[in-house]
Each structure stands twice: as structure tokens, then as C-alpha cells.
Design a protein around this motif. Structure first.
Motif, PDB file in Angstrom:
ATOM      1  N   GLY A 161      27.066  42.279  53.062  1.00  0.00           N
ATOM      2  CA  GLY A 161      27.957  43.378  52.724  1.00  0.00           C
ATOM      3  C   GLY A 161      29.186  42.952  51.954  1.00  0.00           C
ATOM      4  O   GLY A 161      29.967  43.800  51.505  1.00  0.00           O
ATOM      5  N   ALA A 162      29.403  41.646  51.782  1.00  0.00           N
ATOM      6  CA  ALA A 162      30.549  41.180  51.009  1.00  0.00           C
ATOM      7  C   ALA A 162      30.389  41.611  49.550  1.00  0.00           C
ATOM      8  O   ALA A 162      29.299  41.623  49.010  1.00  0.00           O
ATOM      9  N   SER A 163      31.522  41.959  48.920  1.00  0.00           N
ATOM     10  CA  SER A 163      31.480  42.464  47.547  1.00  0.00           C
ATOM     11  C   SER A 163      31.405  41.316  46.546  1.00  0.00           C
ATOM     12  O   SER A 163      32.174  41.235  45.601  1.00  0.00           O
ATOM     13  N   ILE A 164      30.459  40.421  46.759  1.00  0.00           N
ATOM     14  CA  ILE A 164      30.270  39.259  45.892  1.00  0.00           C
ATOM     15  C   ILE A 164      28.795  39.193  45.528  1.00  0.00           C
ATOM     16  O   ILE A 164      27.928  39.198  46.403  1.00  0.00           O
ATOM     17  N   THR A 165      28.524  39.140  44.230  1.00  0.00           N
ATOM     18  CA  THR A 165      27.140  39.091  43.777  1.00  0.00           C
ATOM     19  C   THR A 165      26.489  37.789  44.208  1.00  0.00           C
ATOM     20  O   THR A 165      27.010  36.714  43.956  1.00  0.00           O
ATOM     21  N   GLN A 166      25.366  37.898  44.881  1.00  0.00           N
ATOM     22  CA  GLN A 166      24.637  36.727  45.339  1.00  0.00           C
ATOM     23  C   GLN A 166      23.329  36.608  44.562  1.00  0.00           C
ATOM     24  O   GLN A 166      22.871  37.554  43.931  1.00  0.00           O
ATOM     25  N   ASN A 241      37.740  38.341  53.311  1.00  0.00           N
ATOM     26  CA  ASN A 241      39.101  38.722  52.936  1.00  0.00           C
ATOM     27  C   ASN A 241      39.270  38.990  51.450  1.00  0.00           C
ATOM     28  O   ASN A 241      40.382  39.281  50.995  1.00  0.00           O
ATOM     29  N   VAL A 242      38.202  38.864  50.680  1.00  0.00           N
ATOM     30  CA  VAL A 242      38.286  39.084  49.237  1.00  0.00           C
ATOM     31  C   VAL A 242      38.251  40.580  48.944  1.00  0.00           C
ATOM     32  O   VAL A 242      37.290  41.270  49.282  1.00  0.00           O
ATOM     33  N   ALA A 243      39.305  41.073  48.295  1.00  0.00           N
ATOM     34  CA  ALA A 243      39.385  42.487  47.959  1.00  0.00           C
ATOM     35  C   ALA A 243      38.845  42.776  46.568  1.00  0.00           C
ATOM     36  O   ALA A 243      38.270  43.831  46.310  1.00  0.00           O
ATOM     37  N   LEU A 244      39.026  41.816  45.643  1.00  0.00           N
ATOM     38  CA  LEU A 244      38.591  42.041  44.269  1.00  0.00           C
ATOM     39  C   LEU A 244      38.273  40.701  43.623  1.00  0.00           C
ATOM     40  O   LEU A 244      39.016  39.727  43.774  1.00  0.00           O
ATOM     41  N   LEU A 245      37.157  40.665  42.900  1.00  0.00           N
ATOM     42  CA  LEU A 245      36.756  39.467  42.165  1.00  0.00           C
ATOM     43  C   LEU A 245      36.187  39.914  40.828  1.00  0.00           C
ATOM     44  O   LEU A 245      35.300  40.764  40.772  1.00  0.00           O
ATOM     45  N   ALA A 246      36.720  39.353  39.749  1.00  0.00           N
ATOM     46  CA  ALA A 246      36.225  39.714  38.413  1.00  0.00           C
ATOM     47  C   ALA A 246      36.419  38.546  37.461  1.00  0.00           C
ATOM     48  O   ALA A 246      37.449  37.872  37.490  1.00  0.00           O
ATOM     49  N   SER A 247      35.423  38.294  36.626  1.00  0.00           N
ATOM     50  CA  SER A 247      35.541  37.263  35.606  1.00  0.00           C
ATOM     51  C   SER A 247      36.464  37.749  34.492  1.00  0.00           C
ATOM     52  O   SER A 247      36.434  38.922  34.116  1.00  0.00           O
ATOM     53  N   LEU A 304      41.640  38.630  44.151  1.00  0.00           N
ATOM     54  CA  LEU A 304      42.698  39.217  44.953  1.00  0.00           C
ATOM     55  C   LEU A 304      42.247  39.311  46.401  1.00  0.00           C
ATOM     56  O   LEU A 304      41.091  39.672  46.689  1.00  0.00           O
ATOM     57  N   LEU A 305      43.149  38.974  47.312  1.00  0.00           N
ATOM     58  CA  LEU A 305      42.854  39.024  48.729  1.00  0.00           C
ATOM     59  C   LEU A 305      43.402  40.301  49.342  1.00  0.00           C
ATOM     60  O   LEU A 305      44.327  40.925  48.813  1.00  0.00           O
ATOM     61  N   LYS A 306      42.837  40.676  50.459  1.00  0.00           N
ATOM     62  CA  LYS A 306      43.364  41.804  51.204  1.00  0.00           C
ATOM     63  C   LYS A 306      44.772  41.460  51.678  1.00  0.00           C
ATOM     64  O   LYS A 306      45.075  40.295  51.953  1.00  0.00           O
ATOM     65  N   PRO A 307      45.691  42.436  51.745  1.00  0.00           N
ATOM     66  CA  PRO A 307      47.103  42.152  51.998  1.00  0.00           C
ATOM     67  C   PRO A 307      47.383  41.193  53.154  1.00  0.00           C
ATOM     68  O   PRO A 307      48.151  40.247  53.004  1.00  0.00           O
ATOM     69  N   LYS A 308      46.784  41.383  54.304  1.00  0.00           N
ATOM     70  CA  LYS A 308      47.052  40.525  55.438  1.00  0.00           C
ATOM     71  C   LYS A 308      46.542  39.107  55.182  1.00  0.00           C
ATOM     72  O   LYS A 308      47.176  38.125  55.564  1.00  0.00           O
TER      73      LYS A 308
END
Length: 312
Positions: A161-166, A241-247, A304-308
């Protein structure tokens, strides 16, 4: 009996679209490498841009560099349009600019350089010749590493479920075999090493251009991974904890015009820097038989990481 093309050949293929203009191409096959994933993998853009640009230069020219930017999100399963500009044609080098559109939106921009290897200036006898040595993998053999070892490593690092392409288990484009992860308190000392190749030999009529485009595909596969793996506390278990990842930008140097993607290459990956939401990762690939460096890659990405999590 004629050999069937390797799967990677269908991934990198483009076809002319003269109805859209001169030097315009579209993806030759559906872009459904990973079921259930909405966004398109950047490796497809990198490799197909190389294939499109190569179709506009002489046969003796092979790609030497790709400098590109990812501008907008892409959607899997929808057509890509590659518009090639013949920016420069010289006796020794040629330059092409490729603008990639999807649904009328510019999504990717690349500048590619090609070298004419038939020119006198390209003969090795008149050139400096050296290269970074291949890392010592203690005599390990990729054939002795379990074929499922990479999937096990990936599953252990990335939560469901992590928002990272595997890379899925049914992806037939590349065969990855891990060797070692060198962890350290300083992320810049992290190293990932292993091997990779096409699991199937490319067809007999697939020349150097196809192999180099496939290396372009390889260059952007999990290229941001070192920045995540090197910071386990901040990114959290499974990168939760990764909120956003983009190349953002992607730069490739192709060192060997006759490198083969269906022979084992040794890989080493690391990350040198991270700040202001951006990270920089590097990759190097060597021909396992000759020990020669065949490709060098650097990539800048937004993480970008989640705020906490960012306060840890």
C-alpha cells in the motif's frame, strides 16, 4: 526457428506517426507493465525517447548521453507522443531534443547526444582510455543467487500500500539479483550492489541501439531507492512516512556503444545529498565479463515526508 523478441524489446519500441508530423513517434505497444498502477514508470519515457531520437540519426551514431526532466504526471495505458527536434547534426556528434506529450500536455523533455563511431575522432587509438574499476563482489556469481531474492528484499523494505512504484514479480523486462546492502549512520556512505540483465536474449536483429535504449530503461528503474533505503528511521518501516516522491531530473552517460543488456552487468548505487526536499542519487554499471564501466546515472528527485516524520 526464429527467436522471439525479448520482452524489453517491446517495452522500448516506438513507431513513426507521420500523420502527426515529421519525426513524430508514438509508443508501439500498450504501456501496461504493471497492473493496477495508474502512473507510468519514468523508465519507459527515458528508453522510448532514446528509441525515437535514434530513428532520426545515421546508423553509425549511437547515444552517448540523455539529460532529461520529468515535468508532469503520466497516466499508464494512454498513448505517448514523442516529437523529435533535429537540434544539431555535426560530423562527429548529433543532438536531438525530444518533447513527450500525453493528452496534449508536455510530460517529459530530453536532450540526447549521439556520437558517430565511424568518425576518425572516435577511434580509441587516439583517445584517453580509462574507467572506474568494478567493485569487488568477493567472487560471487549472480547465477547462484535465488531468482526470487530481489522480490524478497523489496517486499521486506516496502510496505504493502505504500505510494512507491515497485517491480512486480511478473515483470519480465529485467532480472535483478542482489548482492549486498552496506548500511551506515551517514546516508552518503550507503551502498547497494548486485547484478541485472534482460532475462531473455535480445533477437538477432536487435542492434546496439536497442541494447542502449534498454539500458536507458534500466537507468530509471528504482533509481531513487538509495535515498529511501539509506534513511530508514526518517522514511519509516516500509517507507510508510513518505508523503510524496517524484523524479525531477535524470542524467545518463552511455560509455560503451556495444554494451549488451542481456549480459550480466554489475551495479552499484548510492546517494550523495539530500536537503530542501530534494535528494541526489547515483548509479554505475559495469560489464561483468570485461569489468568496463558501461553506464553512469545521476538523478534528482523530490521526497517529502509526512509532517511528524520530518521532525524525527
Amino acid at each position: 526457428m526464429m527467436q522471439s523478441p525479448a520482452y524489453i524489446e517491446s517495452v522500448i519500441a516506438v513507431k513513426p506517426s507521420p500523420d502527426l508530423g515529421r519525426d513524430v513517434f508514438t509508443n508501439a505497444n500498450p504501456l501496461n507493465l504493471q497492473a493496477g498502477v495508474r502512473s507510468l514508470r519514468g523508465s519507459i519515457l527515458v528508453s522510448q525517447a532514446i528509441s525515437a531520437a535514434k530513428a532520426t540519426v545515421p546508423e553509425s551514431c549511437q547515444v552517448t548521453s540523455s539529460q532529461s526532466s520529468f515535468l508532469n504526471a503520466t497516466i499508464a495505458h494512454e498513448k505517448l507522443v514523442y516529437r523529435v527536434e533535429r537540434t544539431h547534426d555535426g560530423r562527429r556528434f548529433a543532438t536531438r531534443t525530444v518533447r513527450v506529450e500525453q493528452n496534449g500536455t508536455l510530460v517529459y523533455l530530453a536532450t540526447l547526444s549521439f556520437q558517430n563511431y565511424d568518425s576518425a575522432a572516435s577511434k580509441e587509438s587516439d583517445a584517453l582510455t580509462y574507467g572506474l574499476p568494478m567493485p569487488d563482489l568477493d567472487g560471487a556469481d549472480p547465477e547462484e543467487v535465488d531468482k526470487d531474492a530481489f522480490q524478497a528484499l523489496q517486499s521486506g523494505m516496502v510496505a504493502k500500500g505504500a505510494s512507491i512504484t515497485q517491480i512486480s514479480a511478473d515483470d519480465k523486462s529485467l532480472d535483478w539479483r542482489p548482492h549486498a546492502l552496506d548500511m551506515a549512520n551517514d546516508p552518503s556512505e550507503f551502498r547497494l550492489r548486485g547484478w541485472v540483465r534482460s532475462p531473455t536474449r535480445l533477437s538477432a536483429d536487435a542492434g546496439p541501439a536497442a541494447h542502449l535504449a534498454a539500458f536507458g530503461f534500466l537507468s530509471d528503474e528504482m533509481s531513487v531507492g538509495p535515498a529511501l533505503a539509506a534513511n530508514p528511521v526518517q522514511v519509516g518501516r516500509g517507507f510508510k512516512n513518505v508523503a510524496l516522491l517524484a523524479s525531477l531530473t535524470h542524467n545518463v552517460s552511455f560509455h560503451e556503444p556495444n554494451a549488451r543488456i542481456d549480459d550480466w552487468v554489475v551495479l552499484e548505487r548510492d546517494t550523495a545529498w539530500g536537503a530542501h526536499g530534494r535528494v541526489l542519487t547515483s548509479q554505475r554499471f559495469w560489464d561483468m565479463k570485461t569489468g568496463r564501466l558501461v553506464m553512469t546515472v545521476s538523478q534528482e528527485a523530490l521526497i517529502l515526508l509526512k509532517p511528524k516524520a520530518a521532525k524525527i
